[in-house]
Every structure is written in structure tokens, then in C-alpha cells.
Design a protein around this motif. Structure first.
Motif, PDB file in Angstrom:
ATOM      1  N   PHE A 266      34.959  34.758  42.466  1.00  0.00           N
ATOM      2  CA  PHE A 266      34.452  36.175  43.001  1.00  0.00           C
ATOM      3  C   PHE A 266      33.615  36.604  43.439  1.00  0.00           C
ATOM      4  N   PRO A 267      32.824  37.451  43.612  1.00  0.00           N
ATOM      5  CA  PRO A 267      32.244  38.161  44.813  1.00  0.00           C
ATOM      6  C   PRO A 267      31.049  37.626  45.180  1.00  0.00           C
ATOM      7  N   SER A 268      30.775  37.732  46.422  1.00  0.00           N
ATOM      8  CA  SER A 268      29.701  36.957  46.274  1.00  0.00           C
ATOM      9  C   SER A 268      28.599  37.259  45.728  1.00  0.00           C
ATOM     10  N   GLY A 269      28.270  38.278  45.712  1.00  0.00           N
ATOM     11  CA  GLY A 269      26.901  39.276  45.004  1.00  0.00           C
ATOM     12  C   GLY A 269      27.429  40.681  44.669  1.00  0.00           C
ATOM     13  N   GLY A 270      26.218  41.736  43.939  1.00  0.00           N
ATOM     14  CA  GLY A 270      25.942  43.127  44.026  1.00  0.00           C
ATOM     15  C   GLY A 270      26.925  43.339  42.735  1.00  0.00           C
ATOM     16  N   MET A 271      26.349  43.869  41.694  1.00  0.00           N
ATOM     17  CA  MET A 271      27.665  44.198  40.829  1.00  0.00           C
ATOM     18  C   MET A 271      28.281  45.048  41.343  1.00  0.00           C
ATOM     19  N   ARG A 272      28.737  45.775  41.502  1.00  0.00           N
ATOM     20  CA  ARG A 272      30.313  46.540  41.794  1.00  0.00           C
ATOM     21  C   ARG A 272      30.571  46.631  43.097  1.00  0.00           C
ATOM     22  N   PRO A 273      31.841  46.766  43.713  1.00  0.00           N
ATOM     23  CA  PRO A 273      32.634  47.356  44.932  1.00  0.00           C
ATOM     24  C   PRO A 273      31.687  47.954  45.301  1.00  0.00           C
ATOM     25  N   VAL A 274      31.304  48.446  46.520  1.00  0.00           N
ATOM     26  CA  VAL A 274      31.253  49.388  47.043  1.00  0.00           C
ATOM     27  C   VAL A 274      31.812  50.161  47.932  1.00  0.00           C
ATOM     28  N   GLN A 275      33.051  49.932  47.715  1.00  0.00           N
ATOM     29  CA  GLN A 275      34.489  50.937  48.743  1.00  0.00           C
ATOM     30  C   GLN A 275      35.499  51.742  47.431  1.00  0.00           C
TER      31      GLN A 275
ATOM     32  N   ASP B 160      34.848  53.943  43.583  1.00  0.00           N
ATOM     33  CA  ASP B 160      34.197  53.539  42.375  1.00  0.00           C
ATOM     34  C   ASP B 160      34.403  52.687  40.615  1.00  0.00           C
TER      35      ASP B 160
END
Lengths: 535, 318
Positions: B164-173, B175
Motif C-alpha cells: 500500500f502507499p505510505s500516505g496521501g489520498m491519491r497518486p500525484v502523477q 488522475d
């Protein structure tokens, strides 16, 4: 050649062409660099120009000032201005602007934009604030214009398209240093009122700057993505995209770095050194913030120089810097955080508890109750340092008790009450020295005390400060800073401890990346147009 | 029922006003000046700067006047502008509220379903291996603070195994897709649900065991009812009453958020916003958030009381 062979050769040729074109594209593209550029003391997520007190590392990617700091904050570097000079008494500064600069939307940048920017931010009802405000208000007629008492701002004049003149209220040989975070705005594209500087969405939706990158996408509380400005005056950036991710704290950013999701973040000293051992690239430099004990001279006991000197002799500052702070701090002789601000000779107050006891005895030191050592610092770095200081002082008979009070801290100094000794930090560099903290009347507070921050006047220091303020010659100015340092050192007007190193940690795939822990994030010369991410 | 509802709502109004008065007073009594928070001690400030800041934020008037002004605007739905970002308070809250609701409601839903199920499961197998094992795990779940489970979960699932990603609500690269949102949600919501699972399991188990030993359950069994009917029709609905109370008490967390998990997972929710607002003494934001939270707490209490009546027909509100 048979039809089948022809097909094979054609496919092979196509594959080679495709692979070549892909390789060419990736060799030209610099990749996407994701960083926590607003993590740490120099950052300030989602701040905007003309109200910012920090966060300049990121802001300078989109907007540009006339001048910025150079790469190690020891001097100035040209940005939108290529040259600047003052008249004889340093009241009029003339800036020659860079030729051929265009805004992100293709419109040419001229001196009219500079004039517009200062007219705009100084308009009556403007909500600009912070360090850029302090600089702008020194311009001739700025206060009257801002207060609505003058029809126009007299002190900023367009000479021609590439020349602009600033006339000041008072001589200032270092005025360009004050402009490093004054970002120039586009006269043709600003579509909000001066009263909306702090609140308009323009900054995040369709900003127009002259910086190396152009706005692409902003998602509040999460990230800000920018793409290269092909017309950037120093050459189009190599990166395909630059993204500033927001983190609530340093730990979250470090974890994202370790998870491989970002390429760069600020890290406190102890964490940075551990990451360095894991193979990450460390970027480090002096914080430019000196940590010291400030004494409240309103208590007569601290007016005795022997008592103040005893504090310095009692604490093994070198041992704390090397052992407890892991070599991430450098002991200083005075407020000056940079060695070129120090005199050739000074008292290093080497650890000497016996001498400290003797000085205290001579001064008749008698302590009945513990003295609070109030601070706003709550990081482990400073807590560890304060615990050690407490022990050293106890050893010579000075009983201090550290107390963290970030909320009430400023009020203590504003009123001059509620504190005896404080462990604090003060940013400084050769171009920006906080003279007002030491100048009589430079720090008027709520109780009408016109002394200094610590409630005491030093006429000899006042004279040195007055001379430094007026001095235009850089060499003589540096000498005066050294004389100020010598005075601070000899009289131990405060007990100076150290200046900390600050660290940025980057993954090893970054190419030509540069970061420096400039106070407030600079801005400084970091050449983002050269940055790239290796495949 | 309707009369009861109206009565409760009317009673809530003075409670709500009292809450705002107390919060406003506490902010006033806290050390330091609101204007001080706009000053970096490492940069310094002047008395003139402080005055300009006070004027900008209307801090020159006496506290009661400022409170009454705030109240007058608030009843018209205007909670003012935040000091720090300058955006309308309700807009700032609205932006974060959705994120927190997503995170916390997922955690609460997962916690409720798994916790209640495991509570029933262990109660029906009292002193079995599963009962002892899950009870032990529930104690661990209750005892372990979020900063341990959060860091541990992050280390294993985001850093070591990179599931899983380490944080945030969405990928930044790119949509975000629905899957992206879920991918970012699973780890923080899963970690948050652990405490809910453990708590609800303990309450459900205890309550089930208590009801299972009552006379009417014994009578139901004596009448020859099938065990499934005894459990699901006669035991569980009665055992759920205290569990509903606990779930009801958890409802405010849906808007309050979880400061630590939101912080380390960079989840822009109400918890971190509240912390930031307090740290920066952003009075309009603190007042606005507390008012919203107070309304939610009062509503949650009301809903909990109404739910009692739906579960237990003996409870009447007239």
C-alpha cells in the motif's frame, strides 16, 4: 528476399527505430521529481507570495524576485535583475532588469511589472504581510500610500523598460538583501484586489510567474504539480514535472521517502544521519539560526557580567555539540552564525566549571529558587541539549528548570515579564542581521520599555550598529559585524551556544539536485532547470 | 416520538451555545496573544507589526464583543475566514470533513461488522481456543495505541512489502480512480478499525454472555426453539443495546478524525486540521470546528437514544 524474411526485417527495423526513439525521449526527459519541499523549518505549505514567512524554496519555482540569495546564502545572485547599484548615500537603488524575460503566458516582463507589484501590494487595504511587507514599507512614501494619505507610491519609478529605481525613506546599503522574497507579479494577469492577496485562489488556479516552472495542478492539502517553463531565462528545465507533496510532519515525509514515493525531504539531524548510513544523499548546511540563552536584564542579577560569563564557562558546549547533538551543531562565539561574522580573536569560553564557580562567588550569586529556562523549542534535538545544559549548570550551583511554552512565548518578550532566562534561536546572515534586537529602542514593547529585547541598553553596541547600518563598503561592513561579535562575546550579553546544521535527504537517483537550508527557504540560487531524475 | 425529538432539539440549543462560550473563553484564557502566532521568534517582530496584525483580524475589541459578533454571524451560517489560509471556515471544514468521514466511517463500519461478529462468535464458544485467542488479541488491540499500530502497519505494508502507499489520498502523477482511493484508504482505515474491532468484540461478547444466561433465553430453549432462533431473535437484539451505546459514543469520531493516523498517513482530515488550528490559534477555525463537532455529538446522542427504541420495543419516548 522472401516475403517472410522481408516481414522479419521490417519488424526488426521498426523495433530498432522504436527503441531508439524511446531511448532518445528518456535521455531528453528529466523525469518527475517529487519532494517534500515544504517540510521542516524553511517550509510553509500552501503559502503564497507577499504573505509568506517561509516556503520560498517552493515559491521560487513559479515566481521570481529581482534578486535572490546565492547558493550558500553568503551573498546575492541575480534573478529578474542583472545589476543593481545605489547612489552615494544609499537612498536610491537602481536595478537593471534582465532582457528577454517573458511571463508564463508569453507576455514580456518589463519594469512596469516591478512598479505594478509594489503599487499593488502597498495599496490601501492590501493584506500583504511578513518579511516582504517589512522591506516594501521602507520605500519612500510607502506608508503614506498604504495608509491612503498619498495618491501614488512615490518611491518606485520606471526609468525605461529595463530599468527601475527605488527611493528609500532612509539610507540602506543592503536594500537588495531585503528584496530576496519580494516576488514580482504580472501587471497584465493579476485579476484580484490587493485586499485578496492572502485569500485569492489565483495563486493556485491560474498563476502567472517568470520562474522555471509553470503551474499545472494544485490539490489543496495534498500536492502542487508544476511543469517546465520552456521560456525560462536560464534555459528550460530538464524535468518533465516537479511535484511538491504536503506532509503533516517530518516523520510522514521520511516514511514516504523510505517507501520510494518521494525523492527528497528535509530531515532533522539525528534522522538524517541514520538515512545517510542507509545510502541516501545528504544535503547539509548551517541553519543560520544561532541558539543561545537570553537573560532578562530587568532582574539585576543578570546585569553582572560575571554571572553571564559563568553560564558560558559552566557548560561544555563543544561536548554537547559533538556528543549529544551528534556533530550536527557548531559552537559560536556570538550571535553570528557564519564564521566570516566572527573576529580573528575571541574568548572561546572553554569549559571551566571552577572558573564559573569563582565568577559566581565573586558576583555574590545566591539562588533560593529554581530559575525557569523558558523556550518554544520542543524537538528532541533541543530537549536533549537543554537537559545537558541543566546538568552542567547544576554542577556549578545554578538551578534552572527547562519549560516549553510555545503559546505564551512571544507574549513574554512583548511584555518583558514572565521570564528570567530563555533558550531561543535567532536567524542571521551577513546580509540580514537582526540589529533591532540589540539596538536601544529597536524593540519597543507593550510596557513602554524602549530598551532592547532583553530590557537593557548598550551604548557602545548602539554605536557599532548605527555604523553598520550605514556602511556601504562590504569589507568594512563585515569588519563592523565582527566588532559587534567581539562586543557580544567579551560582555557575554547573551550566552551563545551553537548554530545547528540542517539536512535535506535525497534518493540517489537525483541528478544535479541542489538544496540548502536557507532560513525561510531562501530563495537561493539552486538551478532547478538542471535537476533530473535518473532512470 | 415527534414531541420527544422537538424537545431534545430545543434543549440542545442552549447546550450548543454554552459549548461555544466555553471554547471561546478557553481560547481567551490560553497564554499568549493570538497575534503572536503570526510571528516567528527566529525572525522577530515589532510592536507596529503586532498592531497591524491585531487590526487585520479585528482583535482590538473586548472578548465579549468579539464573541457576540461571532455568534451573530454564526447563526446566519457565516463562521468567518480562517486566520491562516484566509478561506471561509465552513469551506475549510467541508473540504476536510469529507476526507475524515471516508476514513473514519470505513474504519467504524469494518470495526462494527467484524467486532460484533467476533463478539457473537466468541460468546457462543466461551472458553474455547478461539475465545481465548481472540480475547487475548482484543486486549492487544485495545491496549496498543495508534502510534504503534500505525507505524508498524506503515513499516510492514508500505515500506517493507510496498503493498500500500505510505500516505496521501491519491497518486500525484495521474488522475485518481476509485481503486486508487481504495488503495490509499485500506491501510489507514484498516489500522484504525483494529481498535474498533477489539472494543466492539469485547462489549458484544460480554453482553451476549449476559443475555445467554437470562431466564427468557433458558425458557426459549426449554420451549424447544431452534438454537439459531434463540440466538438471532432472542439473544442478539437484547445483547446489542449496550453495543449500540458504545457505537453511538464512537459516532463523533466520524467528524473529529484521528490525529495520529491522519498525520503519519498524510490524510488531510479534520484531526490534523484541528491540531493545526489549535497550534496556530486560528480562532475562527477552532470555533467553527467545535461548533460542528458539538452538533454532531448532540445529534449522535439523539440518534443513539432513538436507536434504543427501534431495538427494544419496551422503550417509549412519550
Amino acid at each position: 528476399m522472401s516475403g517472410q524474411k522481408k516481414l522479419w526485417w521490417t519488424l526488426l527495423a521498426m523495433a530498432m527505430i522504436l527503441s531508439f526513439s524511446t531511448a532518445t525521449a528518456s535521455a531528453q526527459g528529466g523525469g518527475t521529481l517529487i519532494g517534500g519541499f515544504d517540510v521542516g523549518p524553511g517550509g510553509l505549505p500552501q503559502t503564497v507570495p507577499w504573505v509568506q514567512t517561509a516556503g520560498n524554496t517552493w515559491l521560487s519555482k513559479i515566481w521570481s524576485p529581482l534578486v535572490s540569495y546565492n547558493e550558500d546564502v553568503s551573498g546575492l545572485a541575480p534573478q529578474l535583475a542583472v545589476a543593481w547599484e545605489a547612489n552615494e548615500d544609499n537612498t536610491i537603488w537602481t536595478f537593471t532588469l534582465r532582457e528577454g524575460v517573458v511571463w508564463h503566458d508569453g507576455e514580456p516582463f518589463t519594469a512596469k511589472d516591478v512598479k505594478f507589484t509594489f503599487d499593488f501590494v502597498l495599496s490601501p487595504g492590501s493584506t500583504f504581510s511578513g518579511p516582504p511587507q517589512a522591506a516594501a514599507l521602507t520605500i519612500l512614501g510607502a506608508r503614506a500610500y498604504n495608509a491612503g494619505e498619498a495618491a501614488e507610491l512615490a518611491g518606485v519609478r520606471v526609468v525605461d523598460d529595463l530599468t527601475v529605481e527605488f527611493e528609500l525613506e532612509a539610507p540602506n546599503p543592503r536594500f537588495p538583501f531585503k528584496l530576496v522574497d519580494s516576488y514580482i507579479l504580472p501587471a497584465h494577469a493579476v485579476n484580484f484586489a490587493p485586499s485578496e492577496i492572502a485569500t485569492t485562489d489565483w495563486w493556485f488556479t491560474n498563476p502567472v510567474g517568470t520562474g522555471p516552472f509553470m503551474h499545472e495542478e494544485f490539490v489543496r492539502d495534498q500536492f502542487w504539480a508544476v511543469v517546465p517553463n520552456p521560456n525560462y531565462w536560464n534555459g528550460a528545465p530538464r524535468l518533465d514535472r516537479l511535484i511538491n507533496r504536503y506532509f503533516e510532519d517530518e516523520t510522514a515525509a521520511i516514511l514516504a521517502l523510505e517507501a520510494g514515493e518521494i525523492h527528497f525531504t528535509y530531515a532533522s539531524g539525528d534522522v538524517a544521519l541514520q538515512l545517510g548510513e542507509k545510502g541516501y544523499t545528504l544535503h547539509q548546511g548551517p541553519s543560520g539560526v544561532t541558539n543561545y540563552f537570553i537573560f532578562n536584564y530587568r532582574n539585576p542579577v543578570f546585569q553582572d557580567v560575571r554571572v553571564r560569563q559563568a553560564f558560558l564557562y559552566a557548560i561544555d558546549r563543544q561536548a554537547i555539540a559533538e556528543v549529544i547533538l551528534g556533530g550536527t551543531a557548531q559552537v559560536v562565539p556570538c550571535l553570528g552564525a557564519f564564521p566570516n561574522m566572527w573576529p580573528a580573536e575571541y574568548n572561546d569560553y572553554a569549559y571551566n566549571p571552577d572558573l564559573a564557580r569563582q565568577l559566581l562567588a565573586e558576583a555574590g550569586w545566591q539562588q533560593t529558587e529554581p530559575i525557569e529556562l523558558v523556550t518554544y523549542y520542543s524537538s528532541q534535538f533541543h530537549m536533549d541539549a537543554m537537559a545537558a545544559q541543566q546538568q552542567y549548570l547544576a554542577d556549578v550551583g545554578i538551578n534552572v528548570v527547562p519549560r516549553v511554552d510555545a503559546d505564551g512565548y512571544n507574549a513574554y518578550f512583548y511584555t518583558g515579564e514572565g521570564w528570567q532566562i530563555s533558550y531561543r534561536g535567532l536567524g542571521n546572515n551577513p546580509g540580514n542581521y537582526p540589529f533591532q534586537f540589540y539596538e536601544t529602542g529597536g524593540y519597543p514593547n507593550a510596557v513602554g520599555d524602549t530598551g532592547t529585547l532583553m530590557g537593557q541598553s548598550f551604548p557602545e553596541l548602539d554605536a557599532l550598529i548605527a555604523a553598520a547600518r550605514q556602511e556601504a563598503d562590504p569589507d568594512r561592513y563585515t569588519e563592523l559585524l565582527q566588532e559587534i561579535c567581539a562586543f557580544q562575546n567579551e560582555n557575554a550579553i547573551e550566552a551563545y551556544m551553537w548554530t545547528a546544521l540542517r539536512f535535506g535527504v535525497a534518493s540517489t537517483d537525483l541528478v544535479d539536485f541542489y538544496w540548502f537550508p536557507a532560513p525561510g527557504g531562501g530563495p537561493y540560487e539552486d538551478h532547478p532547470e538542471l535537476w533530473a531524475v535518473a532512470e | 416520538m415527534f414531541k420527544y425529538l422537538i424537545r431534545r432539539i430545543v434543549v440542545s440549543i442552549p447546550v450548543l451555545i454554552s459549548v461555544t462560550i466555553i471554547i471561546f473563553a478557553l481560547i481567551e484564557l490560553a497564554p499568549g496573544d493570538v497575534a503572536d502566532n503570526f510571528i516567528n521568534p527566529e525572525i522577530g517582530y515589532s510592536a507596529e507589526t503586532l498592531e497591524a496584525i491585531r487590526e487585520r483580524f479585528g482583535l482590538g475589541q473586548p472578548a465579549p464583543v468579539r464573541y457576540l459578533k461571532w455568534l451573530g454571524n454564526a447563526v446566519q451560517g457565516d463562521f468567518g475566514l480562517t486566520y491562516v489560509s484566509g478561506e471561509p471556515v465552513l469551506a475549510a471544514i467541508g473540504r476536510r470533513l469529507g476526507n475524515t468521514l471516508l476514513l473514519m466511517s470505513t474504519a467504524l463500519l469494518v470495526g462494527t461488522i467484524i467486532g460484533v461478529s467476533l463478539g457473537v462468535f466468541t460468546a457462543l464458544r466461551q472458553y474455547s481456543f478461539w475465545d481465548l485467542a481472540l480475547t487475548t488479541l482484543s486486549f492487544v488491540g485495545i491496549s496498543m495505541p495508534a502510534f504503534i499500530t500505525g507505524i508498524l502497519g506503515m513499516y510492514l505494508f508500505a515500506i517493507e512489502w510496498k503493498i500500500f502507499p505510505s500516505g496521501g489520498m491519491r497518486p500525484v502523477q495521474r488522475d485518481p480512480t476509485v481503486w486508487d482511493t481504495l488503495h490509499h484508504l485500506i491501510l489507514p482505515a484498516g489500522i484504525l478499525s483494529l481498535a474498533y474491532i477489539a472494543t466492539f468484540m469485547r462489549y458484544t461478547r460480554f453482553s451476549m454472555l449476559e443475555v445467554l444466561h437470562t431466564d427468557y433465553v433458558r425458557t426459549a430453549r426449554g420451549k424447544g426453539l431452534r438454537e439459531r432462533v434463540v440466538i438471532w431473535r432472542h439473544t442478539l437484539p437484547n445483547a446489542l443495546l449496550p453495543v449500540i451505546t458504545v457505537i453511538g459514543l464512537s459516532l463523533p469520531s466520524l467528524v473529529v478524525g484521528a490525529v495520529f493516523i491522519e498525520t503519519i498517513f498524510s490524510w488531510p482530515g479534520m484531526g490534523t486540521m484541528y491540531l493545526d488550528a489549535v497550534n496556530s490559534k486560528d480562532v475562527p477555525l477552532i470555533m467553527g470546528m467545535n461548533t460542528v463537532i458539538a452538533i454532531v455529538v448532540l445529534t449522535a446522542n439523539l440518534l443513539t437514544d432513538l436507536a434504543y427504541g427501534m431495538i427494544d420495543p419496551r422503550i417509549r419516548y412519550d
